[in-house]
Design an enzyme around this catalytic site. Structure first.
Site, mmCIF file in Angstrom:
data_model
loop_
_atom_site.group_PDB
_atom_site.id
_atom_site.type_symbol
_atom_site.label_atom_id
_atom_site.label_comp_id
_atom_site.label_asym_id
_atom_site.label_seq_id
_atom_site.Cartn_x
_atom_site.Cartn_y
_atom_site.Cartn_z
ATOM 1 C CB VAL A 107 -0.907 0.023 1.254
ATOM 2 C CG1 VAL A 107 -1.758 1.279 1.292
ATOM 3 C CG2 VAL A 107 -1.779 -1.222 1.314
ATOM 4 C CB CYS A 108 1.524 3.845 -2.380
ATOM 5 S SG CYS A 108 2.436 5.382 -2.512
ATOM 6 C CG LEU A 109 -1.943 6.013 3.566
ATOM 7 C CD1 LEU A 109 -2.877 6.832 2.676
ATOM 8 C CD2 LEU A 109 -2.748 5.172 4.538
#
Length: 180
Positions: A107-109
């Site tokens: 996940v790219c957060l």
């Protein structure tokens, strides 16, 4: 009885019975506090496969609006002993078509990476994940094809999201069925 309450009851029982008390780490204390203070909407819920392990749990998100409406998305949270100085490790357990989630579930957060601060809590991470389904971010992608698709033609992106959520293929990749 919540898992936090079970854990507190178990600790009390151990203390009363004179049994050896298991040392609680700072990460466990902070995670316990964060979990006790969660204020999740009905579209999100947590699950603790092992009620005695509050550092590893699952989160389910069911968007009720936006492109991903109607899906059920599952994430695993793994919190290490450096929490809250390090963010939790979060992965999507399904193969989904999303600019900010790669095919391996990473996940790219921003708050899970460079913008993490110890003052942030698990609720902030969960709300951030939910926001990714309402407003996918093509300018910070992990899945570059999905991001490019969203940037170029939003209608094509929407069609591909629907196709993938049904367990279909997008550009020769089969996705997991996530529709409820």
């Amino acid at each position: 009885m919540t898992s936090t309450q079970k854990q507190q009851q178990q600790a009390a029982n151990n203390a009363e019975g004179g049994a050896k008390k298991k040392k609680v780490t700072a990460a466990q204390l902070r995670a316990q506090k964060d979990i006790a203070e969660l204020s999740l909407p009905p579209t999100m819920r947590t699950h603790f496969p092992d009620p005695d392990d509050i550092l590893n749990f699952e989160l389910k998100i069911e968007p009720d609006e936006g492109i991903y409406k109607g899906g059920l998305f599952k994430f695993t949270f793994s919190i290490n002993n450096n929490f809250p100085h390090e963010p939790p490790k979060v992965r999507c357990t399904q193969k989904i078509y999303h600019p900010n989630i790669d095919l391996d579930g990473n996940v790219c957060l921003n708050i899970l990476r460079e913008d993490w601060k110890p003052v942030l809590n698990l609720n902030a991470v969960m709300v951030g994940l939910q926001f990714l389904f309402l407003e996918p971010n093509p300018s910070d992608p992990l899945n570059k094809e999905a991001a490019e698709d969203l940037r170029l033609t939003k209608e094509s992106f929407k069609r591909n999201v629907r196709q993938s959520m049904q367990g279909g293929f997008v550009k020769s990749v089969q996705f997991d069925r996530v529709l409820k």
